[in-house]
Write a protein that holds these residues in place. Sequence first.
Motif, PDB file in Angstrom:
ATOM      1  N   GLU A 188     -65.808  65.275  44.952  1.00 22.45           N
ATOM      2  CA  GLU A 188     -66.498  64.761  43.765  1.00 22.45           C
ATOM      3  C   GLU A 188     -65.679  64.970  42.507  1.00 22.45           C
ATOM      4  N   VAL A 189     -65.212  66.203  42.331  1.00 25.53           N
ATOM      5  CA  VAL A 189     -64.505  66.494  41.087  1.00 25.53           C
ATOM      6  C   VAL A 189     -63.188  65.736  41.053  1.00 25.53           C
ATOM      7  N   VAL A 190     -62.553  65.582  42.194  1.00 25.68           N
ATOM      8  CA  VAL A 190     -61.295  64.832  42.226  1.00 25.68           C
ATOM      9  C   VAL A 190     -61.546  63.387  41.832  1.00 25.68           C
ATOM     10  N   ALA A 191     -62.643  62.842  42.349  1.00 28.32           N
ATOM     11  CA  ALA A 191     -62.962  61.455  42.021  1.00 28.32           C
ATOM     12  C   ALA A 191     -63.154  61.292  40.516  1.00 28.32           C
ATOM     13  N   VAL A 192     -63.930  62.212  39.935  1.00 26.14           N
ATOM     14  CA  VAL A 192     -64.192  62.106  38.500  1.00 26.14           C
ATOM     15  C   VAL A 192     -62.917  62.282  37.699  1.00 26.14           C
ATOM     16  N   LEU A 193     -62.114  63.257  38.069  1.00 27.11           N
ATOM     17  CA  LEU A 193     -60.908  63.524  37.286  1.00 27.11           C
ATOM     18  C   LEU A 193     -59.897  62.389  37.434  1.00 27.11           C
ATOM     19  N   THR A 194     -59.820  61.802  38.607  1.00 29.96           N
ATOM     20  CA  THR A 194     -58.887  60.668  38.736  1.00 29.96           C
ATOM     21  C   THR A 194     -59.318  59.540  37.815  1.00 29.96           C
ATOM     22  N   LYS A 195     -60.605  59.340  37.721  1.00 31.14           N
ATOM     23  CA  LYS A 195     -61.100  58.315  36.801  1.00 31.14           C
ATOM     24  C   LYS A 195     -60.709  58.661  35.375  1.00 31.14           C
ATOM     25  N   CYS A 196     -60.904  59.913  35.018  1.00 30.13           N
ATOM     26  CA  CYS A 196     -60.559  60.337  33.664  1.00 30.13           C
ATOM     27  C   CYS A 196     -59.079  60.129  33.409  1.00 30.13           C
ATOM     28  N   LEU A 197     -58.266  60.463  34.398  1.00 29.13           N
ATOM     29  CA  LEU A 197     -56.827  60.317  34.225  1.00 29.13           C
ATOM     30  C   LEU A 197     -56.458  58.848  34.076  1.00 29.13           C
ATOM     31  N   ALA A 198     -57.223  58.007  34.734  1.00 27.38           N
ATOM     32  CA  ALA A 198     -56.915  56.587  34.645  1.00 27.38           C
ATOM     33  C   ALA A 198     -57.438  55.993  33.351  1.00 27.38           C
ATOM     34  N   GLY A 199     -58.145  56.776  32.564  1.00 31.32           N
ATOM     35  CA  GLY A 199     -58.473  56.285  31.250  1.00 31.32           C
ATOM     36  C   GLY A 199     -59.925  56.316  30.841  1.00 31.32           C
ATOM     37  N   SER A 200     -60.819  56.688  31.710  1.00 32.55           N
ATOM     38  CA  SER A 200     -62.199  56.723  31.255  1.00 32.55           C
ATOM     39  C   SER A 200     -62.468  58.028  30.504  1.00 32.55           C
ATOM     40  N   ASP A 201     -63.708  58.228  30.087  1.00 30.86           N
ATOM     41  CA  ASP A 201     -64.018  59.383  29.232  1.00 30.86           C
ATOM     42  C   ASP A 201     -63.784  60.688  29.954  1.00 30.86           C
TER      43      ASP A 201
END
Lengths: 359, 375
Positions: free
Chosen positions: B69-82
């Motif tokens: 879960e946390v990896v999924a969220v952080l990858t999204k963040c790294l790709a540019g989301s909040d």
Amino acid sequence: MSLWCDKYQPKTFNELDYRLEQAALLQAVVADGDFPHFLIYGPSGSGKKTRIKCLLHALYGDGAQSLRIENHVYETPSRKKVEITTIGSNYHVQVNPSDAGIYDRIVIQELIKTIAQTKQININEQRSFKVIVIIEVDKLTRDAQHALRRTMEKYVSSCRIILCCNSTSRVIPAIRSRCLAIRLAAPTIDEINGVLQKVTNFEGIQLPIDLANRISEKSQRNLRRALLMLQTCATQKLPLTKDQQITEPDWEVYLRDTARMVGEEQTPQRILQARERLYELVAHCIPAEIIFKGLLEELLTNCDNVLKVKITHIAAEYEHRLRQGSKEVFHFEAFIAKFMCVYKEHMLTETTGIDEEFE
Amino acid sequence: MSKKTTVKKPTVPAMFSKNPPSTTTTTTTTTTTNDKENMIEVNPKNDRLVPWVEKYRPKKVSDVAYQDEVVAVLTKCLAGSDFPNLLFYGPPGTGKTSTILAAAHELFGPQLFRDRVMELNSSDERGINVIREKVKKFAQFSVIATRSDGAYCPSFKLIILDECDSMTKAAQAALRRTMERESKTTRFCLICNYISRIIDPITSRCAKFRFKPLKDNIIVQRLQTICDTENVQHEPGAITELVKCTEGDMRKAVTFLQSVARFRTNTVITAIDVQEITGIIPENVIENLYQVCHSSSYEKLATTVKNVLLEGYAAHQLLLQLHDYILGQMALGNEQKGIIFEKAAIVDGCLLDGADEYLQLMDFLCTVMHQLCRS
């Protein structure tokens, strides 16, 4: 005249007398020039500090044995000054942060960080790291242990930490998982005998085997104690004889007498007398758990099994309370009063023959 | 568990809005070595000195094992989301610190890492004054959204508060408003073992992530990779034995592996070597203790316990293993086991408070003895 336990303390791995296999492993690890953080644990008198000395010697040679004492003063956030004494050489520092009481966190944060952050100047000729020896880790407060966690990881290239304690139960798991734990079992009776014989050979004294056996038995597998007992015997009377009396520390006799007093008679007057004697013991800095164990052992001698279980439970409970409280004597007294109560009750039901409750 | 994968902070405009959020496929175990930029620089001469725990720390968020879960969220963040404020919690050795450090490295790159990230842990003074002055000042600086080489980087700083559960309540309370007011320029990441020690107002300001203890097969895989890279030879049973006693703690597993490898250079590691290092008490000691309890002789029990403690075994470990052993005893009824385990819990608590090991163990074993002899 120096104490034999200091005089004949092994300085290198080759001089050790027991747990040789483990020592060889340690030596192999250190010979590599590098080692992880160590956590050395075992009962007192099993040779923890001796092993540490040997380690340091193997690492740094004789330089680690020229010791000096340093005083450090640290200021807590509440502007209180904390003083701490360290013993160290050019290559290592030995510190007992629990001397600082509840301020041990400050000591860990300041002292260890300053040492850890300084690098050795000439890496090619010396080891690239210093060694910090922290003793009585199990007496550190939780805060102080937490403060160690990240420090141990961050500065691993410039310093190694050797932790030394009696039991790992009180060391937080986070620290345990960062160290290579080494368990030192107490020497067996035979091993103590061997050491005693060796020391007497050096001193040129004859040691009868019977006496050696008795000393080893009495020492409770604590080598330091055995050597001290042997030396006391030797100063009292030479040459040593087989049926010579072994003097015990007088506080032990005193403690036993106190317990016997309580066992003999259960009255409020006795509690008062016992209290006085316990005060005396506490004033002489006898650790609380030793007093508790001594009392328990003696009190149990003339109890039956049912009562023994009960009294052990009571002792465990009151000793735990003592840890949380601040004044030791209260808890000793409470324990004695409770013992008297339970004992009397048990005796009464026993004599009147109503024993259903305990079946 | 609280799976707040869709936390949105309306106050912060989405960065990199052109790029669609990457798909959340994560390869977990393989370590790529060509990722030079984010590697912690290791001096070749000191290479041996580096503990494997540091050497094999995940360098990228996608390397973090098992915490999907946390990896999924952080990858999204790294790709540019909040990037929300984060609160990581979970048992030791599950990758909390590693994850956020890897994320920070990926976000800022090696040059900006120093300026943009403030890492505070319990080895630093963290009283209320530090929060009020140091943290607040750091949080108030605003930063630009480009790196020195012109590349884009997010326009906020990161404050990592490690081992948060050892912070005082007052210090935590001092964080509350700072976290909100400086949300334009600063993100917080709080890390702790026990979420119950964090005050509610803080938890409600963060996206919470629970780090699960790692599954055995994942640790085995990772250890296998390390063994291959470091040329450690081992018996097939050794790794399983090692993993058995780690309870999902990756750091413990790696530290133990390195210790065993140090002790046994150039030889094959066996399961017995592993037992020695990990402090597991041999089965026969436990069995012996249990048998003595059968005898209903207090004296025998007392001497046995004394001897076990003189061997240097920790009471806490002993209690754990006794618990497992007694659990498997068919001779005991449910009620008896219940009584015994209740006592075990009490004794465990007392041991944590620092009570004497001998007295507590005797107390526990007396209960066992009583229950055994009753049946």
